[in-house]
Design an enzyme around this catalytic site. Structure first.
Site, PDB file in Angstrom:
ATOM      1  N   GLU A 269       8.032   0.746  16.522  1.00  0.00           N
ATOM      2  CA  GLU A 269       9.192   1.236  15.796  1.00  0.00           C
ATOM      3  C   GLU A 269       9.085   2.750  15.696  1.00  0.00           C
ATOM      4  OE1 GLU A 269      10.175  -0.938  12.233  1.00  0.00           O
ATOM      5  OE2 GLU A 269       9.754  -2.865  13.158  1.00  0.00           O
TER       6      GLU A 269
ATOM      7  N   GLU B  58       3.760  -4.882  12.300  1.00  0.00           N
ATOM      8  CA  GLU B  58       2.761  -3.824  12.101  1.00  0.00           C
ATOM      9  C   GLU B  58       1.650  -4.456  11.263  1.00  0.00           C
ATOM     10  OE1 GLU B  58       4.845  -0.464  10.445  1.00  0.00           O
ATOM     11  OE2 GLU B  58       6.076  -0.235  12.224  1.00  0.00           O
TER      12      GLU B  58
ATOM     13  N   CYS C 215      -3.237   1.424   6.480  1.00  0.00           N
ATOM     14  CA  CYS C 215      -3.542   0.642   7.681  1.00  0.00           C
ATOM     15  C   CYS C 215      -4.152   1.519   8.768  1.00  0.00           C
ATOM     16  CB  CYS C 215      -2.283  -0.013   8.200  1.00  0.00           C
ATOM     17  SG  CYS C 215      -1.013   1.189   8.619  1.00  0.00           S
TER      18      CYS C 215
ATOM     19  N   ASN D 253       0.807  -1.234   0.000  1.00  0.00           N
ATOM     20  CA  ASN D 253       0.000   0.000   0.000  1.00  0.00           C
ATOM     21  C   ASN D 253       0.833   1.273   0.000  1.00  0.00           C
ATOM     22  OD1 ASN D 253       0.650  -0.800   2.660  1.00  0.00           O
ATOM     23  ND2 ASN D 253      -0.936   0.509   3.487  1.00  0.00           N
TER      24      ASN D 253
HETATM   25  P1  NAD Z   1      -0.124  -9.332   3.247  1.00  0.00           P
HETATM   26  O1  NAD Z   1      -0.056  -9.800   4.649  1.00  0.00           O
HETATM   27  O2  NAD Z   1      -0.980 -10.061   2.294  1.00  0.00           O
HETATM   28  O3  NAD Z   1       1.324  -9.353   2.590  1.00  0.00           O
HETATM   29  C1  NAD Z   1       2.412  -8.652   3.153  1.00  0.00           C
HETATM   30  C2  NAD Z   1       3.698  -9.330   2.757  1.00  0.00           C
HETATM   31  O4  NAD Z   1       3.764 -10.613   3.368  1.00  0.00           O
HETATM   32  C3  NAD Z   1       3.868  -9.551   1.262  1.00  0.00           C
HETATM   33  O5  NAD Z   1       5.201  -9.246   0.915  1.00  0.00           O
HETATM   34  C4  NAD Z   1       3.580 -11.041   1.125  1.00  0.00           C
HETATM   35  O6  NAD Z   1       4.211 -11.633   0.006  1.00  0.00           O
HETATM   36  C5  NAD Z   1       4.168 -11.584   2.405  1.00  0.00           C
HETATM   37  N1  NAD Z   1       3.661 -12.886   2.835  1.00  0.00           N
HETATM   38  C6  NAD Z   1       2.419 -13.393   2.686  1.00  0.00           C
HETATM   39  N2  NAD Z   1       2.347 -14.626   3.263  1.00  0.00           N
HETATM   40  C7  NAD Z   1       3.575 -14.888   3.793  1.00  0.00           C
HETATM   41  C8  NAD Z   1       4.147 -15.978   4.510  1.00  0.00           C
HETATM   42  N3  NAD Z   1       3.432 -17.073   4.830  1.00  0.00           N
HETATM   43  N4  NAD Z   1       5.445 -15.911   4.887  1.00  0.00           N
HETATM   44  C9  NAD Z   1       6.170 -14.817   4.605  1.00  0.00           C
HETATM   45  N5  NAD Z   1       5.697 -13.744   3.907  1.00  0.00           N
HETATM   46  C10 NAD Z   1       4.417 -13.788   3.515  1.00  0.00           C
HETATM   47  O7  NAD Z   1      -0.486  -7.788   3.330  1.00  0.00           O
HETATM   48  P2  NAD Z   1      -0.799  -6.813   2.124  1.00  0.00           P
HETATM   49  O8  NAD Z   1      -2.060  -7.277   1.487  1.00  0.00           O
HETATM   50  O9  NAD Z   1       0.429  -6.667   1.298  1.00  0.00           O
HETATM   51  O10 NAD Z   1      -1.039  -5.429   2.887  1.00  0.00           O
HETATM   52  C11 NAD Z   1      -2.272  -5.054   3.398  1.00  0.00           C
HETATM   53  C12 NAD Z   1      -2.356  -5.376   4.869  1.00  0.00           C
HETATM   54  O11 NAD Z   1      -1.244  -4.804   5.532  1.00  0.00           O
HETATM   55  C13 NAD Z   1      -3.570  -4.794   5.562  1.00  0.00           C
HETATM   56  O12 NAD Z   1      -4.062  -5.728   6.474  1.00  0.00           O
HETATM   57  C14 NAD Z   1      -3.027  -3.600   6.311  1.00  0.00           C
HETATM   58  O13 NAD Z   1      -3.765  -3.211   7.425  1.00  0.00           O
HETATM   59  C15 NAD Z   1      -1.682  -4.092   6.691  1.00  0.00           C
HETATM   60  N6  NAD Z   1      -0.773  -2.973   6.933  1.00  0.00           N
HETATM   61  C16 NAD Z   1      -0.455  -2.658   8.222  1.00  0.00           C
HETATM   62  C17 NAD Z   1       0.375  -1.567   8.484  1.00  0.00           C
HETATM   63  C18 NAD Z   1       0.725  -1.153   9.882  1.00  0.00           C
HETATM   64  O14 NAD Z   1       1.607  -0.307  10.039  1.00  0.00           O
HETATM   65  N7  NAD Z   1       0.117  -1.694  10.915  1.00  0.00           N
HETATM   66  C19 NAD Z   1       0.882  -0.823   7.429  1.00  0.00           C
HETATM   67  C20 NAD Z   1       0.515  -1.169   6.125  1.00  0.00           C
HETATM   68  C21 NAD Z   1      -0.308  -2.267   5.894  1.00  0.00           C
HETATM   69  O1  6OD Z   2       4.105   6.516   8.935  1.00  0.00           O
HETATM   70  C1  6OD Z   2       4.617   5.421   9.188  1.00  0.00           C
HETATM   71  O2  6OD Z   2       5.740   5.313   9.703  1.00  0.00           O
HETATM   72  C2  6OD Z   2       3.887   4.199   8.868  1.00  0.00           C
HETATM   73  N1  6OD Z   2       4.486   3.055   9.237  1.00  0.00           N
HETATM   74  C3  6OD Z   2       2.687   4.259   8.263  1.00  0.00           C
HETATM   75  C4  6OD Z   2       1.894   3.141   7.964  1.00  0.00           C
HETATM   76  C5  6OD Z   2       0.822   3.242   7.178  1.00  0.00           C
HETATM   77  C6  6OD Z   2       0.045   2.100   6.848  1.00  0.00           C
HETATM   78  O3  6OD Z   2      -0.542   1.919   5.822  1.00  0.00           O
END
Ligand code: NAD
Ligand code: 6OD
Length: 503
Positions: free
Chosen positions: A484, A271, A305, A172
């Protein structure tokens, strides 16, 4: 920026326009040995961007070996000043090649260039600069300890790099979120192997060029492309040579990675997902609350997120708030990244479009009222191959409906009225997630009181996504493990050795 460089050929793929990705291992670009690859399609119009090689165990192993060699070699031998000077140069070089990073990020994600040029790329550079400042100024603890013989002892802490860090990042905010981990990891003397999201391979690849240009030693920054399960993601997190795993992505993926990290007892920093609430009190400055909620719901097509999917509004202003957010949503203009008038881009992929649309359908079957949106927009033919959805607002869903309980990660929210502060707090906290909240009120005491009761890692008052990189960032409950940012990154990226000297 050169706006023309963002133009994609309509309905065809010229060889010259193709952008293939490559692994970056030990300072060299390679297509690897698996012979497997996948096609990277534009979320804007479905045209082919290029191919991405799928790494296997051999590529992961080569990357971890290169990272270990750099750790025990040139990188590990550098002084803090030499290391941080180089990382400052990385930030400068990202800024010098700003337009190339912007183009690559917009190609992969389809997001408006106006957004990526304000957030994704500048933060990609800042993530390197900020942590060099932290590392240069941080000290460690020292205790003078009395002993029975009267001579005493001196206890002091040494912070050392954790080692080779596996970085798994999402699609994202690809550059921002990847460098948010790589920046502190390298500043604190670690080396990294990055597995970017399969949807967004380009900026991680481009960063390899930057590392070579500024003279970061080979093996310090490695990239292996691949999928998650039974592919590079799983192989990296299972690799015994990886000393710690930092991951941003879905909560369910976090659970899988935690199981993988259990072999060898490797620490994780997570995260994860969110189902964030905004609380809008009747005494809020309504213009500010609408402006902030427009961003927190619809920015990046809702794929943030920290974004708001549940809005709780105090009853006296409920109707007005709904009407104004509806008007805002309907004013967002669909368009190509390079068009400055574009207010909303597509979702990341057809697969994600299917997921978001399934929630749009479920909302109706579960009894919610659609205030606006709820489907796919009618767009010109040249955009029809993209993964577009309408910005969507609902009211009237039950508190246990799927659109209230589950993270959708799309440009949508449900708005519900509340009558008392206690009720608003209870509703906001009634979720397994605990990432972020936004509180909108002009009453100072209420602002502090409510913020202190939010079960989240980050609570904004009268703002959203206002970031000071020195602050702790992370999620409570199912939204993460650890924090972090600033000195908090030291927890995960270093090991402390306490030295006890008997005097
Ligand atoms: P995702 O979990 O599908 O994938 C993230 C990464 O994990 C990708 O690189 C994927 O290839 C890898 N992955 C998937 N399965 C794996 C496994 N079994 N072992 C190792 N790696 C694996 O997430 P996404 O769809 O790319 O992103 C969207 C999600 O991320 C949403 O749920 C969002 O809330 C979350 N997100 C959280 C934050 C935060 O800071 N808390 C920030 C951005 C996104
Ligand atoms: O601002 C940041 O440092 C951060 N980790 C943002 C995350 C956004 C999630 O989509």
């Amino acid at each position: 920026m050169n706006v023309h460089s963002l133009q994609q050929p309509r309905g065809e793929t010229r060889a010259s326009a193709r952008r293939d990705a490559a692994h970056f291992i030990g300072g060299a670009f390679t297509q690897g040995t698996t012979g497997k690859s996948w096609e990277n399609f534009s979320p804007v119009d479905g045209t082919l961007i290029g191919r991405v090689p799928e790494g296997g165990r051999a590529e992961v192993d080569a990357a971890v070996t290169a990272a270990r060699a750099a750790l025990n070699g040139p990188w590990g031998r550098m002084t803090v000043t030499q290391r941080t000077d180089l990382l400052g140069a990385v930030a400068d070089e990202i800024n010098r090649r700003f337009d190339e990073f912007l183009e690559a990020e917009c190609l992969d994600t389809g997001k408006p260039a106006s957004l990526a040029s304000h957030i994704d790329i500048p933060r990609g550079a800042a993530n390197f600069k900020m942590f060099t400042d932290v590392v240069k100024t941080i000290g460690t603890e020292c205790f003078e300890t009395p002993t029975p013989d009267g001579t005493g002892a001196l206890n002091y802490a040494l912070r050392r790099p954790r080692g080779v860090i596996g970085v798994i990042s999402p699609w994202n905010l690809p550059l921002l979120l990847m460098t948010w981990k790589v920046g502190p990891a390298l500043a604190l003397g670690n080396t990294v192997v990055v597995k970017p999201s399969e949807e967004t391979p380009l900026t991680a690849t481009l960063l390899g060029e930057v590392m070579n240009t500024v003279g970061i030693p080979a093996g310090v920054y490695n990239v292996v492309h691949g999928l998650g399960p039974d592919s590079a993601g799983e192989f990296l997190t299972q690799h015994p040579g990886v000393n710690g795993i930092t991951f941003t992505g879905e909560t369910r993926t976090g659970e899988a990675i935690m199981r993988q990290a259990a072999h060898g007892i490797r620490p994780v920093s997570f995260e994860l997902g969110g189902k964030n609430a905004a609380l809008v009190f009747a005494d809020a400055d309504l213009d500010k609350a609408i402006e902030g909620t427009m961003r927190s719901v619809f920015a990046n097509c809702g794929q943030v997120c920290l974004g708001t999917e549940r809005v709780y509004v105090e009853r006296p202003i409920f109707e007005t708030f709904v009407a104004r957010l509806k008007a805002g949503a309907e004013s967002l203009r669909y368009g190509r990244p390079e068009d400055p008038a574009t207010g909303i881009g597509p979702l990341i992929s057809k697969e994600h479009q299917g997921k978001v649309l399934s929630y749009y359908a479920k909302a109706v079957t579960e009894g919610a009222t659609v205030v606006t949106g709820g489907g796919v927009p009618e767009l010109p033919a040249d955009l029809s191959g993209g993964s577009w959805v309408q910005p969507t607002i609902w009211v009237g869903a039950k508190d246990d409906a799927a659109i209230i309980r589950e993270e959708i990660f799309g440009p949508c929210c449900h708005i519900r009225p509340f009558d008392t502060e206690e009720e608003a707090i209870r509703l906001a906290n009634d979720t397994p997630y605990g990432l972020a909240a936004a509180v909108w009120t002009e009453n100072l005491s209420r602002a502090h009181r409510v913020a202190s009761k939010m079960d989240v890692g980050i609570c904004w008052v009268n703002s959203w996504f206002l970031r000071d990189l020195r602050t702790a960032f992370g999620g409570a409950k199912a939204s993460g493990i650890g924090r972090e940012g600033g000195v908090h990154s030291l927890e995960f990226y270093t090991e402390i050795t306490n030295v006890c000297v008997k005097l």
